[in-house]
Every structure is written in C-alpha cells, then in structure tokens.
Design a protein around this motif. Structure first.
Motif, PDB file in Angstrom:
ATOM      1  N   THR A 191       0.828  -1.206   0.000  1.00 44.04           N
ATOM      2  CA  THR A 191       0.000   0.000   0.000  1.00 44.04           C
ATOM      3  C   THR A 191       0.862   1.256   0.000  1.00 44.04           C
ATOM      4  O   THR A 191       0.566   2.221  -0.715  1.00 44.04           O
ATOM      5  CB  THR A 191      -0.945  -0.002   1.217  1.00 44.04           C
ATOM      6  OG1 THR A 191      -1.772  -1.167   1.138  1.00 44.04           O
ATOM      7  CG2 THR A 191      -1.820   1.233   1.246  1.00 44.04           C
ATOM      8  N   ARG A 231       2.253   1.711  -3.517  1.00 48.87           N
ATOM      9  CA  ARG A 231       1.222   2.183  -4.434  1.00 48.87           C
ATOM     10  C   ARG A 231       0.904   3.655  -4.184  1.00 48.87           C
ATOM     11  O   ARG A 231       0.793   4.441  -5.121  1.00 48.87           O
ATOM     12  CB  ARG A 231      -0.046   1.351  -4.281  1.00 48.87           C
ATOM     13  CG  ARG A 231      -1.134   1.740  -5.283  1.00 48.87           C
ATOM     14  CD  ARG A 231      -2.440   1.038  -5.021  1.00 48.87           C
ATOM     15  NE  ARG A 231      -2.983   1.281  -3.685  1.00 48.87           N
ATOM     16  CZ  ARG A 231      -3.668   2.376  -3.344  1.00 48.87           C
ATOM     17  NH1 ARG A 231      -3.879   3.327  -4.227  1.00 48.87           N
ATOM     18  NH2 ARG A 231      -4.142   2.504  -2.131  1.00 48.87           N
ATOM     19  N   ASN A 232       0.809   4.037  -2.918  1.00 47.35           N
ATOM     20  CA  ASN A 232       0.520   5.441  -2.591  1.00 47.35           C
ATOM     21  C   ASN A 232       1.655   6.361  -3.045  1.00 47.35           C
ATOM     22  O   ASN A 232       1.403   7.461  -3.537  1.00 47.35           O
ATOM     23  CB  ASN A 232       0.277   5.606  -1.095  1.00 47.35           C
ATOM     24  CG  ASN A 232      -1.030   5.003  -0.652  1.00 47.35           C
ATOM     25  OD1 ASN A 232      -1.918   4.752  -1.471  1.00 47.35           O
ATOM     26  ND2 ASN A 232      -1.153   4.732   0.632  1.00 47.35           N
ATOM     27  N   LEU A 239       3.662   5.876  -5.623  1.00 49.24           N
ATOM     28  CA  LEU A 239       3.539   6.003  -7.079  1.00 49.24           C
ATOM     29  C   LEU A 239       2.368   6.892  -7.464  1.00 49.24           C
ATOM     30  O   LEU A 239       2.469   7.712  -8.376  1.00 49.24           O
ATOM     31  CB  LEU A 239       3.380   4.618  -7.708  1.00 49.24           C
ATOM     32  CG  LEU A 239       4.600   3.715  -7.617  1.00 49.24           C
ATOM     33  CD1 LEU A 239       4.270   2.335  -8.136  1.00 49.24           C
ATOM     34  CD2 LEU A 239       5.772   4.310  -8.378  1.00 49.24           C
ATOM     35  N   GLN A 240       1.279   6.740  -6.764  1.00 51.00           N
ATOM     36  CA  GLN A 240       0.088   7.544  -7.073  1.00 51.00           C
ATOM     37  C   GLN A 240       0.353   9.026  -6.833  1.00 51.00           C
ATOM     38  O   GLN A 240      -0.074   9.869  -7.626  1.00 51.00           O
ATOM     39  CB  GLN A 240      -1.075   7.060  -6.204  1.00 51.00           C
ATOM     40  CG  GLN A 240      -2.420   7.533  -6.668  1.00 51.00           C
ATOM     41  CD  GLN A 240      -3.528   6.836  -5.881  1.00 51.00           C
ATOM     42  OE1 GLN A 240      -3.289   6.055  -4.976  1.00 51.00           O
ATOM     43  NE2 GLN A 240      -4.757   7.131  -6.260  1.00 51.00           N
ATOM     44  N   ARG A 241       1.062   9.345  -5.756  1.00 50.25           N
ATOM     45  CA  ARG A 241       1.361  10.751  -5.443  1.00 50.25           C
ATOM     46  C   ARG A 241       2.360  11.373  -6.411  1.00 50.25           C
ATOM     47  O   ARG A 241       2.242  12.525  -6.786  1.00 50.25           O
ATOM     48  CB  ARG A 241       1.965  10.857  -4.030  1.00 50.25           C
ATOM     49  CG  ARG A 241       0.989  10.903  -2.912  1.00 50.25           C
ATOM     50  CD  ARG A 241       1.679  11.282  -1.596  1.00 50.25           C
ATOM     51  NE  ARG A 241       2.942  10.614  -1.351  1.00 50.25           N
ATOM     52  CZ  ARG A 241       3.074   9.447  -0.726  1.00 50.25           C
ATOM     53  NH1 ARG A 241       2.024   8.805  -0.298  1.00 50.25           N
ATOM     54  NH2 ARG A 241       4.272   8.920  -0.541  1.00 50.25           N
ATOM     55  N   PHE A 275       1.341  10.611 -10.921  1.00 47.98           N
ATOM     56  CA  PHE A 275      -0.046  10.668 -11.395  1.00 47.98           C
ATOM     57  C   PHE A 275      -0.180  11.281 -12.774  1.00 47.98           C
ATOM     58  O   PHE A 275      -1.093  10.945 -13.519  1.00 47.98           O
ATOM     59  CB  PHE A 275      -0.942  11.399 -10.383  1.00 47.98           C
ATOM     60  CG  PHE A 275      -0.629  12.859 -10.247  1.00 47.98           C
ATOM     61  CD1 PHE A 275      -1.296  13.800 -11.010  1.00 47.98           C
ATOM     62  CD2 PHE A 275       0.339  13.294  -9.347  1.00 47.98           C
ATOM     63  CE1 PHE A 275      -1.002  15.143 -10.871  1.00 47.98           C
ATOM     64  CE2 PHE A 275       0.627  14.634  -9.210  1.00 47.98           C
ATOM     65  CZ  PHE A 275      -0.036  15.563  -9.967  1.00 47.98           C
ATOM     66  N   ARG A 327       4.070   4.678 -15.526  1.00 49.07           N
ATOM     67  CA  ARG A 327       3.554   4.281 -14.202  1.00 49.07           C
ATOM     68  C   ARG A 327       3.634   2.765 -14.017  1.00 49.07           C
ATOM     69  O   ARG A 327       3.979   2.276 -12.958  1.00 49.07           O
ATOM     70  CB  ARG A 327       2.117   4.763 -14.023  1.00 49.07           C
ATOM     71  CG  ARG A 327       2.044   6.255 -13.756  1.00 49.07           C
ATOM     72  CD  ARG A 327       0.668   6.674 -13.375  1.00 49.07           C
ATOM     73  NE  ARG A 327      -0.167   6.688 -14.589  1.00 49.07           N
ATOM     74  CZ  ARG A 327      -1.462   6.891 -14.605  1.00 49.07           C
ATOM     75  NH1 ARG A 327      -2.110   7.067 -13.487  1.00 49.07           N
ATOM     76  NH2 ARG A 327      -2.119   6.916 -15.732  1.00 49.07           N
ATOM     77  N   GLU A 328       3.344   2.051 -15.094  1.00 51.51           N
ATOM     78  CA  GLU A 328       3.403   0.596 -15.049  1.00 51.51           C
ATOM     79  C   GLU A 328       4.842   0.127 -14.797  1.00 51.51           C
ATOM     80  O   GLU A 328       5.082  -0.763 -13.982  1.00 51.51           O
ATOM     81  CB  GLU A 328       2.902   0.047 -16.389  1.00 51.51           C
ATOM     82  CG  GLU A 328       2.307  -1.330 -16.317  1.00 51.51           C
ATOM     83  CD  GLU A 328       1.696  -1.706 -17.657  1.00 51.51           C
ATOM     84  OE1 GLU A 328       2.322  -2.524 -18.356  1.00 51.51           O
ATOM     85  OE2 GLU A 328       0.617  -1.178 -17.994  1.00 51.51           O
ATOM     86  N   TYR A 383       5.795   0.792 -11.197  1.00 49.55           N
ATOM     87  CA  TYR A 383       5.170  -0.158 -10.297  1.00 49.55           C
ATOM     88  C   TYR A 383       5.914  -1.485 -10.324  1.00 49.55           C
ATOM     89  O   TYR A 383       6.188  -2.077  -9.283  1.00 49.55           O
ATOM     90  CB  TYR A 383       3.698  -0.360 -10.659  1.00 49.55           C
ATOM     91  CG  TYR A 383       3.014  -1.333  -9.745  1.00 49.55           C
ATOM     92  CD1 TYR A 383       2.611  -0.928  -8.477  1.00 49.55           C
ATOM     93  CD2 TYR A 383       2.794  -2.635 -10.139  1.00 49.55           C
ATOM     94  CE1 TYR A 383       2.003  -1.821  -7.611  1.00 49.55           C
ATOM     95  CE2 TYR A 383       2.188  -3.533  -9.274  1.00 49.55           C
ATOM     96  CZ  TYR A 383       1.794  -3.127  -8.025  1.00 49.55           C
ATOM     97  OH  TYR A 383       1.204  -4.018  -7.175  1.00 49.55           O
TER      98      TYR A 383
END
Length: 148
Positions: free
Chosen positions: A122, A125-126, A128-130, A133, A140-141, A144
């Motif tokens: 988590t 993921r957070n 990467l999202q921050r 985006f 992004r892939e 990850y």
C-alpha cells in the motif's frame, strides 16, 4: 575472488558442533531453537547460549545481544517461560520476529506477515500515485513493476 564470505563460513562452521540445540544458519543469521517442556530444558537452552559465548571468545568474534531476540511458540495454556541471557544481558522476549524476510508470531499465525506485506504494498502504491499521477500509463506501469 571475494574471501570475506568464505572466511566467515569457515569461522561459523563449527557452531552446531558446540551446542545441543538445533541451529539454522544463513549468511550472517543464526537461529538457535529447541523444544522446551520443563525447567530442565530451559537450563539446557541457557547452557547452549553460554556455549555460544565461549565460542565467541575462541574465535574472537562477538554477537550483539541487542540484536538477539527470544520467541516462544506455543499453543499451551500454561507454557514454560524462561529468561535467556547472552553476555549477562537478558534477551528481548518478543511475540513476533522477522527471519529471512518472513514474519513469524508466537501463535504460528500468518497475520503479522500478511499485514506487514500488505502495508508495504500500500505504501508503494501510494508513493507512485502521489508522484507519478501525471505520467503516461506505460511509465507508471514500469515504476510499479520496479518497486514490486
């Protein structure tokens, strides 16, 4: 050729011959364990820890008691508890420990390991999202897959 790891293995190779408990060794990790059903067996475990201390003196090495932990695995309602010492320091008694990347708890449940792994995923993921985006999906892939 790197001689450091080879020499370390030569040094620690005789540890299992000095103690009566079972020893698992991997790289610089050493796990000592035995079945304890009575106070006499707790004495045997402490004798093995004292033998490790003598081994350290013979090989001019030193274990760090602050990095050592004691964990008791049980399903009994009245387990045999003991205080284990190394270098006259009482080892920390823990209900959960990490060994070779796997979290083990005293009830032999996977909950601690699953919770820790899910929390780490988590957090990745957070992150990467921050931070990614606005990047294209392919980037992004790739990020990850790199962090996973």
């Amino acid at each position: 050729m790197v001689l450091g790891p080879l020499l370390f293995f030569v040094y620690i190779n005789d540890v299992p011959t000095r103690i009566s408990s079972t020893v698992w060794m991997f790289a610089d990790d050493c796990l000592l364990y035995c079945d304890v059903h009575s106070m006499e067996e707790t004495k045997k475990l402490q004798d093995d820890l004292d033998s490790l201390h003598a081994w350290e003196r013979d090989w001019l090495m030193e274990l760090n008691p602050s990095k050592c932990e004691a964990i008791t695995f049980m399903k009994k309602t009245k387990p045999v508890y003991t205080r284990n010492t190394l270098h006259d320091q009482t080892l920390a008694t823990v209900s959960s420990a990490r060994h070779l990347g796997v979290y083990i708890n005293s009830k032999l449940s996977w909950n601690t390991h699953i919770d820790t792994t899910a929390k780490k995923a988590t957090q990745s993921r957070n992150f990467l999202q921050r931070n990614f985006f606005c990047c294209p999906m392919a980037i992004r892939e790739q990020c990850y897959k790199t962090l996973a």
